[in-house]
Design a protein around this motif. Structure first.
Motif, PDB file in Angstrom:
ATOM      1  N   ASP A 143      -0.964  -0.701  13.664  1.00 51.90           N
ATOM      2  CA  ASP A 143       0.182  -1.536  14.032  1.00 51.90           C
ATOM      3  C   ASP A 143       0.801  -2.206  12.810  1.00 51.90           C
ATOM      4  O   ASP A 143       2.016  -2.421  12.738  1.00 51.90           O
ATOM      5  CB  ASP A 143      -0.200  -2.578  15.093  1.00 51.90           C
ATOM      6  CG  ASP A 143      -1.385  -3.444  14.679  1.00 51.90           C
ATOM      7  OD1 ASP A 143      -1.964  -3.195  13.599  1.00 51.90           O
ATOM      8  OD2 ASP A 143      -1.732  -4.364  15.440  1.00 51.90           O
ATOM      9  N   GLN A 144      -0.025  -2.513  11.794  1.00 52.25           N
ATOM     10  CA  GLN A 144       0.487  -3.076  10.547  1.00 52.25           C
ATOM     11  C   GLN A 144       1.364  -2.048   9.830  1.00 52.25           C
ATOM     12  O   GLN A 144       2.448  -2.366   9.336  1.00 52.25           O
ATOM     13  CB  GLN A 144      -0.672  -3.497   9.642  1.00 52.25           C
ATOM     14  CG  GLN A 144      -0.216  -4.050   8.276  1.00 52.25           C
ATOM     15  CD  GLN A 144      -1.342  -4.098   7.260  1.00 52.25           C
ATOM     16  OE1 GLN A 144      -2.461  -3.652   7.518  1.00 52.25           O
ATOM     17  NE2 GLN A 144      -1.047  -4.629   6.086  1.00 52.25           N
ATOM     18  N   PHE A 145       0.895  -0.798   9.781  1.00 54.64           N
ATOM     19  CA  PHE A 145       1.673   0.269   9.136  1.00 54.64           C
ATOM     20  C   PHE A 145       3.020   0.479   9.836  1.00 54.64           C
ATOM     21  O   PHE A 145       4.059   0.597   9.174  1.00 54.64           O
ATOM     22  CB  PHE A 145       0.877   1.575   9.146  1.00 54.64           C
ATOM     23  CG  PHE A 145       1.695   2.780   8.800  1.00 54.64           C
ATOM     24  CD1 PHE A 145       2.117   3.006   7.497  1.00 54.64           C
ATOM     25  CD2 PHE A 145       2.063   3.685   9.780  1.00 54.64           C
ATOM     26  CE1 PHE A 145       2.893   4.114   7.174  1.00 54.64           C
ATOM     27  CE2 PHE A 145       2.834   4.796   9.478  1.00 54.64           C
ATOM     28  CZ  PHE A 145       3.248   5.015   8.170  1.00 54.64           C
ATOM     29  N   LEU A 146       3.008   0.495  11.158  1.00 56.65           N
ATOM     30  CA  LEU A 146       4.248   0.702  11.900  1.00 56.65           C
ATOM     31  C   LEU A 146       5.224  -0.454  11.663  1.00 56.65           C
ATOM     32  O   LEU A 146       6.439  -0.241  11.529  1.00 56.65           O
ATOM     33  CB  LEU A 146       3.961   0.866  13.395  1.00 56.65           C
ATOM     34  CG  LEU A 146       3.197   2.139  13.786  1.00 56.65           C
ATOM     35  CD1 LEU A 146       2.905   2.146  15.279  1.00 56.65           C
ATOM     36  CD2 LEU A 146       3.981   3.398  13.399  1.00 56.65           C
ATOM     37  N   GLU A 147       4.695  -1.665  11.608  1.00 58.64           N
ATOM     38  CA  GLU A 147       5.559  -2.822  11.366  1.00 58.64           C
ATOM     39  C   GLU A 147       6.183  -2.763   9.970  1.00 58.64           C
ATOM     40  O   GLU A 147       7.369  -3.067   9.788  1.00 58.64           O
ATOM     41  CB  GLU A 147       4.760  -4.114  11.536  1.00 58.64           C
ATOM     42  CG  GLU A 147       5.624  -5.360  11.640  1.00 58.64           C
ATOM     43  CD  GLU A 147       6.611  -5.317  12.801  1.00 58.64           C
ATOM     44  OE1 GLU A 147       7.748  -5.800  12.613  1.00 58.64           O
ATOM     45  OE2 GLU A 147       6.267  -4.779  13.871  1.00 58.64           O
ATOM     46  N   GLU A 148       5.401  -2.355   8.987  1.00 61.63           N
ATOM     47  CA  GLU A 148       5.917  -2.226   7.626  1.00 61.63           C
ATOM     48  C   GLU A 148       6.931  -1.074   7.534  1.00 61.63           C
ATOM     49  O   GLU A 148       7.850  -1.105   6.704  1.00 61.63           O
ATOM     50  CB  GLU A 148       4.766  -1.971   6.642  1.00 61.63           C
ATOM     51  CG  GLU A 148       3.808  -3.128   6.473  1.00 61.63           C
ATOM     52  CD  GLU A 148       4.425  -4.263   5.660  1.00 61.63           C
ATOM     53  OE1 GLU A 148       5.437  -4.042   4.976  1.00 61.63           O
ATOM     54  OE2 GLU A 148       3.886  -5.390   5.712  1.00 61.63           O
ATOM     55  N   SER A 149       6.780  -0.074   8.381  1.00 63.39           N
ATOM     56  CA  SER A 149       7.660   1.098   8.360  1.00 63.39           C
ATOM     57  C   SER A 149       9.002   0.834   9.032  1.00 63.39           C
ATOM     58  O   SER A 149       9.984   1.534   8.755  1.00 63.39           O
ATOM     59  CB  SER A 149       6.984   2.278   9.075  1.00 63.39           C
ATOM     60  OG  SER A 149       5.771   2.628   8.461  1.00 63.39           O
TER      61      SER A 149
END
Length: 344
Positions: free
Chosen positions: A123-129
């Motif tokens: 979820d952190q990766f998706l938010e940064e993306s």
């Protein structure tokens, strides 16, 4: 062969520690990219084979980016597995980066990978993306107009019972993007789909445990919304809009709609027999194929100098008319607004 290449590259990525090992890995990975590119542009590939080669190419590019990042940040080589590892990275360095990917699909406008550099949780990766993906969508919308988009997540999973690691892929459905103010909601839907599929994979008894995310493949495709064919009953919320929906059973929905504007009738407005049948005596349809595509509307306007056209679409979720999907360059004596609608 492709599976062996991935496993060998993955193994080398894990064990590369020294500068010499890193340099060797990067050279080998570059050579592998050339091999995959050559295969990707072969003419006899199936859709499934093209998709697999795209995945491998994106994976190779992501591993090169990740190994360079870890080399620069001084972390050593290998996936970060805890929050403390991620704190060693430079605070102002990006967590994700965009990399263009070559594609063999003719309808593809752009393929790119958002590569994970130091995000641990999905979820952190998706938010940064999110902001990077939004920027790429806006750029394509402004340049090309309406597009179709889907995303594919590549993540590493481990089978604790054996220690085996493997890459798993989770794909969203295609989403049509017609206007800028719908982008945030569409990205939200895409990411919810990816998260849901990842959670379902882990909870259905597969035994695989999430380790980390490699990249998000972004596939931007051509969208030609207008290809009106025949009569389709309109949804009830459109019935009060004063639309004339011709009940034709041929491929000339566009033509009958034009005639309905040119020849007003008071009764039986939706019947094709209420309008002149000598179509070619009234309209210049030279070299315009039926059903009419959006790319042919400007040609139709040029060949019929008294007619100008706008085409609108509908957003079923918000029950609203959107667009225009096509906007005339010059309003003429007979200006016609058309509505494009299809069954999903």
């Amino acid at each position: 062969m492709k599976e062996d290449l991935v496993k060998t590259t993955q193994s080398l990525f894990k064990i590369s520690k020294s500068q010499q090992e890193i340099d060797t890995f990067l050279k080998l990975n570059k050579r592998n990219e050339v091999i995959i590119l050559q295969k990707l542009h072969s003419t006899d590939l199936s859709v499934g084979e093209k998709s697999k080669l795209e995945n491998i190419l994106a994976l190779l590019k992501s591993l090169s980016k990740q190994i360079k990042r870890k080399q620069t940040s001084g972390q050593g080589i290998g996936p970060s597995t805890s929050a403390s590892n991620s704190t060693n990275t430079t605070s102002n360095s990006p967590s994700v980066v965009w990399k263009m990917i070559s594609s063999a699909f003719r309808s593809r406008i752009q393929t790119g990978a958002i590569i994970n550099l130091n995000c641990i949780e999905l979820d952190q990766f998706l938010e940064e993306s999110r902001p990077l993906l939004k920027t790429k969508i806006i750029q394509n919308l402004k340049t090309l107009g309406p597009i179709k988009l889907n995303v594919k997540l590549c993540a590493t999973y481990e089978l604790p019972s054996t220690g085996e690691e493997d890459y798993k892929y989770f794909v969203s459905c295609n989403k049509e993007i017609l206007k800028v103010d719908s982008i945030d909601e569409i990205i939200k839907q895409l990411f919810e789909t990816i998260l849901s599929k990842s959670e379902e994979f882990q909870h259905r008894g597969s035994g695989w445990k999430y380790v980390g995310t490699s990249f998000l493949l972004v596939c931007i495709n051509k969208f030609s919304p207008l290809n009106g064919v025949t009569y389709i009953a309109l949804p009830s919320w459109l019935e009060s809009k004063g639309l004339i929906n011709i009940k034709n059973n041929d491929k000339r929905c566009f033509v009958w709609s034009i005639l309905a504007h040119l020849y007003h009738v008071d009764v039986d407005k939706e019947n094709v027999l209420s309008y002149p049948q000598s179509v070619h005596d009234i309209l210049n349809l030279r070299d315009i194929e039926m059903p009419v595509k959006i790319s042919d509307i400007s040609k139709f306007e040029n060949q019929n100098p008294n007619i100008s056209i706008n085409v609108f679409g509908i957003d079923s979720s918000s029950k609203s008319i959107i667009g225009p999907l096509y906007h005339t360059k010059q309003v003429k004596p007979h200006h016609i607004n058309l509505l494009y609608f299809k069954i999903r």
